[in-house]
Design a protein around this motif. Sequence first.
Motif, PDB file in Angstrom:
ATOM      1  N   VAL A 190     186.087  19.512 -17.168  1.00 26.03           N
ATOM      2  CA  VAL A 190     185.433  20.529 -18.004  1.00 26.03           C
ATOM      3  C   VAL A 190     184.175  21.202 -17.395  1.00 26.03           C
ATOM      4  CG1 VAL A 190     184.252  21.382 -20.153  1.00 26.03           C
ATOM      5  CG2 VAL A 190     186.456  20.067 -20.352  1.00 26.03           C
ATOM      6  N   ARG A 191     183.558  20.139 -16.847  1.00 24.42           N
ATOM      7  CA  ARG A 191     182.183  20.642 -16.061  1.00 24.42           C
ATOM      8  C   ARG A 191     182.507  21.321 -14.797  1.00 24.42           C
ATOM      9  NH1 ARG A 191     180.868  15.274 -17.554  1.00 24.42           N
ATOM     10  NH2 ARG A 191     181.173  14.418 -15.672  1.00 24.42           N
ATOM     11  N   GLU A 192     183.641  21.011 -14.235  1.00 30.44           N
ATOM     12  CA  GLU A 192     183.714  21.733 -13.027  1.00 30.44           C
ATOM     13  C   GLU A 192     184.619  22.873 -13.136  1.00 30.44           C
ATOM     14  OE1 GLU A 192     183.785  21.714  -8.686  1.00 30.44           O
ATOM     15  OE2 GLU A 192     182.782  20.632 -10.067  1.00 30.44           O
ATOM     16  N   CYS A 193     185.579  23.157 -14.068  1.00 26.88           N
ATOM     17  CA  CYS A 193     185.794  24.326 -14.679  1.00 26.88           C
ATOM     18  C   CYS A 193     184.477  25.429 -14.920  1.00 26.88           C
ATOM     19  CB  CYS A 193     186.874  24.291 -15.700  1.00 26.88           C
ATOM     20  SG  CYS A 193     188.459  23.669 -15.239  1.00 26.88           S
ATOM     21  N   GLY A 197     184.146  28.650 -12.967  1.00 30.39           N
ATOM     22  CA  GLY A 197     184.620  30.031 -13.694  1.00 30.39           C
ATOM     23  C   GLY A 197     186.344  29.530 -13.922  1.00 30.39           C
ATOM     24  N   ILE A 198     186.605  28.809 -14.174  1.00 21.64           N
ATOM     25  CA  ILE A 198     187.880  28.649 -14.613  1.00 21.64           C
ATOM     26  C   ILE A 198     187.948  28.508 -16.085  1.00 21.64           C
ATOM     27  CG2 ILE A 198     190.051  27.180 -14.306  1.00 21.64           C
ATOM     28  CD1 ILE A 198     189.069  26.347 -11.679  1.00 21.64           C
ATOM     29  N   LEU A 199     189.006  29.232 -16.599  1.00 19.30           N
ATOM     30  CA  LEU A 199     189.230  29.261 -18.090  1.00 19.30           C
ATOM     31  C   LEU A 199     189.685  27.915 -18.574  1.00 19.30           C
ATOM     32  CD1 LEU A 199     190.225  32.000 -20.415  1.00 19.30           C
ATOM     33  CD2 LEU A 199     191.679  30.122 -20.321  1.00 19.30           C
ATOM     34  N   ILE A 200     189.426  27.290 -19.566  1.00 17.81           N
ATOM     35  CA  ILE A 200     189.938  26.145 -20.111  1.00 17.81           C
ATOM     36  C   ILE A 200     190.852  26.557 -21.505  1.00 17.81           C
ATOM     37  CG2 ILE A 200     189.396  23.906 -21.095  1.00 17.81           C
ATOM     38  CD1 ILE A 200     186.983  24.084 -19.720  1.00 17.81           C
ATOM     39  N   ASP A 201     192.019  26.202 -21.099  1.00 16.42           N
ATOM     40  CA  ASP A 201     193.147  26.644 -22.437  1.00 16.42           C
ATOM     41  C   ASP A 201     192.979  25.223 -23.252  1.00 16.42           C
ATOM     42  OD1 ASP A 201     195.215  27.715 -23.946  1.00 16.42           O
ATOM     43  OD2 ASP A 201     196.653  27.441 -22.236  1.00 16.42           O
ATOM     44  N   LEU A 202     193.081  25.711 -24.440  1.00 13.44           N
ATOM     45  CA  LEU A 202     192.993  24.508 -25.585  1.00 13.44           C
ATOM     46  C   LEU A 202     194.499  24.133 -26.175  1.00 13.44           C
ATOM     47  CD1 LEU A 202     189.354  25.124 -26.865  1.00 13.44           C
ATOM     48  CD2 LEU A 202     190.305  23.335 -25.502  1.00 13.44           C
ATOM     49  N   ALA A 203     195.358  25.195 -25.738  1.00 15.37           N
ATOM     50  CA  ALA A 203     196.766  25.060 -26.227  1.00 15.37           C
ATOM     51  C   ALA A 203     197.342  23.425 -25.848  1.00 15.37           C
ATOM     52  CB  ALA A 203     197.554  25.936 -25.699  1.00 15.37           C
TER      53      ALA A 203
END
Length: 352
Positions: A190-193, A197-203
């Motif tokens: 999460v920190r690296e995303c 600036g990489i979107l984190i998808d919670l699906a």
Amino acid sequence: MQFVFDGHNDVLLRLWTHSKDGSDPIAEFADGTTVGHIDAHRAREGGLSGGLCAIYIPSGDLVFADPDADGRYVTPMAAPLDPLPSLAIANEMAAIALRLDQAGAWRLCRTVKDIRGAMADDIFAAVMHMEGCEAIGADLSALEVFYAAGLRSLGPVWSRHNVFGHGVPFAFPMSPDTAPGLTDAGFALVRECNRLGILIDLAHITEKGFWDVAKKTDQPLVASHSNAHALTPVARNLTDKQLDAIRESRGLVGINYATAMLRADGRSDSDTPLTDMIRHIDYLVNRIGIDCVALGSDFDGATIPEEIGDAAGNQKLIAALREVGYADADLAKLARENWLRILAQTWREDHA
């Protein structure tokens, strides 16, 4: 026609699978086919101008459970995957995405400016996404490489567990609170995303994992292809509490066309009316607002309503929404503008 930017599809999985049997993935997408849901011709016919295209490593041991007499089912979780074979498959799918771009069959986009430019040029705007990060590994060394290749969105887990966290099973009825959340490696991801600036998808992530990400991310909360648990209580759908958190972050939910996530009985049945889709869209719009709802079809990865059929039928949903009172400005938000706002914010673009 309302042009659509879609939050999730598995066309790369289909093209990769067929390539193992000798098919040319570039020709299959560019020239058209009668199988699956998406190719350049059917996308153009249905106004599908682009979307997040998943690199997904299939689980060979997954067998979907049949519903019992009451419609209940619990599919056993797929086993964790080995990292090295996963990396090899992900590299092959990324190579297909890059070859499609080089051939002019689609445009691999890294910015919202790229997406809007591809739409203006009538070329499918593909964004590289990773669904389950088995190919990256806990040391995150592969993440920079995939980012350089065009990766701009990822889901830490699919519906199986990995080094980053825990996924929810395919089950009905069931809460998404089925297992622990992120591991230490997951928090590092999460920190690296956030840094890149990489979107984190919670699906696909457990409810505990959802809240773990919510506590640590600096991004809006996004579930790219999930629906309302209050209407269809499959483990993959979002509870009202999760929806409220997405609203508070000005995030987004992409409506999943998968019939098992739309129907009140949780069944995978293509004979599912568009009214079931509208029921979920209405619920989400009323709960979290028109600015936080979009489309996340799961084309090439799910059983979808036969009235839509494939990408060529996408405008049938738009027409059905218009018939029940959605104005063109709101349809534009649902179809593409909400996704482009979220991506611009996550990718730190000044102008979208």
